[in-house]
Design a protein around this motif. Sequence first.
Motif, PDB file in Angstrom:
ATOM      1  N   ALA A  15       0.813  -1.225   0.000  1.00 36.42           N
ATOM      2  CA  ALA A  15       0.000   0.000   0.000  1.00 36.42           C
ATOM      3  C   ALA A  15       0.844   1.271   0.000  1.00 36.42           C
ATOM      4  CB  ALA A  15      -0.943  -0.009   1.201  1.00 36.42           C
ATOM      5  N   PHE A  16       2.043   1.240   0.588  1.00 36.71           N
ATOM      6  CA  PHE A  16       2.841   2.461   0.664  1.00 36.71           C
ATOM      7  C   PHE A  16       3.315   2.961  -0.703  1.00 36.71           C
ATOM      8  CE2 PHE A  16       6.146  -0.775   1.264  1.00 36.71           C
ATOM      9  CZ  PHE A  16       7.122  -0.344   0.374  1.00 36.71           C
ATOM     10  N   LEU A  17       3.170   2.137  -1.744  1.00 37.45           N
ATOM     11  CA  LEU A  17       3.540   2.572  -3.090  1.00 37.45           C
ATOM     12  C   LEU A  17       2.421   3.357  -3.787  1.00 37.45           C
ATOM     13  CD1 LEU A  17       5.371  -0.561  -4.518  1.00 37.45           C
ATOM     14  CD2 LEU A  17       6.378   1.550  -3.667  1.00 37.45           C
ATOM     15  N   ALA A  18       1.238   3.375  -3.206  1.00 37.55           N
ATOM     16  CA  ALA A  18       0.077   4.010  -3.834  1.00 37.55           C
ATOM     17  C   ALA A  18       0.314   5.464  -4.250  1.00 37.55           C
ATOM     18  CB  ALA A  18      -1.143   3.895  -2.929  1.00 37.55           C
ATOM     19  N   PRO A  19       0.931   6.322  -3.439  1.00 31.60           N
ATOM     20  CA  PRO A  19       1.121   7.711  -3.868  1.00 31.60           C
ATOM     21  C   PRO A  19       1.982   7.868  -5.134  1.00 31.60           C
ATOM     22  CG  PRO A  19       1.450   7.520  -1.505  1.00 31.60           C
ATOM     23  CD  PRO A  19       1.352   6.123  -2.056  1.00 31.60           C
ATOM     24  N   GLY A  20       2.880   6.951  -5.386  1.00 27.11           N
ATOM     25  CA  GLY A  20       3.743   7.043  -6.560  1.00 27.11           C
ATOM     26  C   GLY A  20       3.289   6.195  -7.725  1.00 27.11           C
ATOM     27  N   ARG A  21       2.138   5.561  -7.593  1.00 30.47           N
ATOM     28  CA  ARG A  21       1.657   4.626  -8.611  1.00 30.47           C
ATOM     29  C   ARG A  21       1.579   5.253 -10.003  1.00 30.47           C
ATOM     30  NH1 ARG A  21      -0.653  -0.352  -8.634  1.00 30.47           N
ATOM     31  NH2 ARG A  21      -2.083  -0.781 -10.330  1.00 30.47           N
ATOM     32  N   ALA A  22       1.183   6.503 -10.098  1.00 31.67           N
ATOM     33  CA  ALA A  22       1.051   7.160 -11.403  1.00 31.67           C
ATOM     34  C   ALA A  22       2.395   7.339 -12.102  1.00 31.67           C
ATOM     35  CB  ALA A  22       0.375   8.521 -11.231  1.00 31.67           C
ATOM     36  N   HIS A  23       3.480   7.275 -11.361  1.00 28.59           N
ATOM     37  CA  HIS A  23       4.812   7.452 -11.938  1.00 28.59           C
ATOM     38  C   HIS A  23       5.454   6.127 -12.336  1.00 28.59           C
ATOM     39  CE1 HIS A  23       4.715  11.637 -10.773  1.00 28.59           C
ATOM     40  NE2 HIS A  23       4.283  11.245  -9.584  1.00 28.59           N
ATOM     41  N   MET A  24       4.782   5.024 -12.008  1.00 27.00           N
ATOM     42  CA  MET A  24       5.320   3.688 -12.286  1.00 27.00           C
ATOM     43  C   MET A  24       4.650   3.092 -13.508  1.00 27.00           C
ATOM     44  SD  MET A  24       5.372   2.192  -8.446  1.00 27.00           S
ATOM     45  CE  MET A  24       5.821   3.248  -7.096  1.00 27.00           C
ATOM     46  N   CYS A  25       5.354   2.209 -14.170  1.00 24.34           N
ATOM     47  CA  CYS A  25       4.821   1.510 -15.345  1.00 24.34           C
ATOM     48  C   CYS A  25       4.265   0.163 -14.909  1.00 24.34           C
ATOM     49  CB  CYS A  25       5.913   1.317 -16.388  1.00 24.34           C
ATOM     50  SG  CYS A  25       6.591   2.865 -17.003  1.00 24.34           S
ATOM     51  N   TRP A  26       3.075  -0.164 -15.404  1.00 29.56           N
ATOM     52  CA  TRP A  26       2.384  -1.401 -15.037  1.00 29.56           C
ATOM     53  C   TRP A  26       2.002  -2.157 -16.298  1.00 29.56           C
ATOM     54  CZ3 TRP A  26       2.173  -2.086  -9.807  1.00 29.56           C
ATOM     55  CH2 TRP A  26       2.402  -0.956  -9.024  1.00 29.56           C
ATOM     56  N   ASP A  27       1.989  -3.487 -16.217  1.00 30.17           N
ATOM     57  CA  ASP A  27       1.546  -4.269 -17.367  1.00 30.17           C
ATOM     58  C   ASP A  27       0.035  -4.491 -17.283  1.00 30.17           C
ATOM     59  OD1 ASP A  27       1.090  -6.390 -15.601  1.00 30.17           O
ATOM     60  OD2 ASP A  27       2.735  -7.625 -16.355  1.00 30.17           O
ATOM     61  N   ALA A  28      -0.518  -5.193 -18.246  1.00 29.79           N
ATOM     62  CA  ALA A  28      -1.963  -5.407 -18.326  1.00 29.79           C
ATOM     63  C   ALA A  28      -2.505  -6.221 -17.152  1.00 29.79           C
ATOM     64  CB  ALA A  28      -2.313  -6.097 -19.644  1.00 29.79           C
ATOM     65  N   GLU A  29      -1.630  -6.962 -16.462  1.00 31.21           N
ATOM     66  CA  GLU A  29      -2.063  -7.784 -15.336  1.00 31.21           C
ATOM     67  C   GLU A  29      -1.833  -7.105 -13.990  1.00 31.21           C
ATOM     68  OE1 GLU A  29      -0.904 -11.892 -15.507  1.00 31.21           O
ATOM     69  OE2 GLU A  29      -0.816 -11.831 -17.687  1.00 31.21           O
ATOM     70  N   GLY A  30      -1.470  -5.827 -14.007  1.00 32.97           N
ATOM     71  CA  GLY A  30      -1.280  -5.090 -12.770  1.00 32.97           C
ATOM     72  C   GLY A  30       0.062  -5.308 -12.103  1.00 32.97           C
ATOM     73  N   ARG A  31       0.999  -5.890 -12.823  1.00 35.06           N
ATOM     74  CA  ARG A  31       2.352  -6.105 -12.292  1.00 35.06           C
ATOM     75  C   ARG A  31       3.263  -4.988 -12.772  1.00 35.06           C
ATOM     76  NH1 ARG A  31       2.908 -11.979 -14.900  1.00 35.06           N
ATOM     77  NH2 ARG A  31       2.550 -10.595 -16.651  1.00 35.06           N
TER      78      ARG A  31
END
Length: 70
Positions: A15-31
């Motif tokens: 959960a602590f990664l939530a604030p930076g989530r928009a700056h991270m790249c994610w694949d179609a499966e949420g990884r």
Amino acid sequence: MVILATGGYQSTPPAFLAPGRAHMCWDAEGRFAVARNYAIDQSGRGIFVQNAELHTHGFVAPDLDPYCNA
């Protein structure tokens, strides 16, 4: 003794990664969409992962539990 590992392995980003989530790249499966240099941020130069790339880098990622879900 026979051990059958038939279930699917799945990890969840903490959960602590939530604030930076928009700056991270994610694949179609949420990884994490991990680049060759292990970066997961959009610039490819600021956020790196370790032991969270099993789905992209294969068996060389030794840790099957990259997150602490306790």
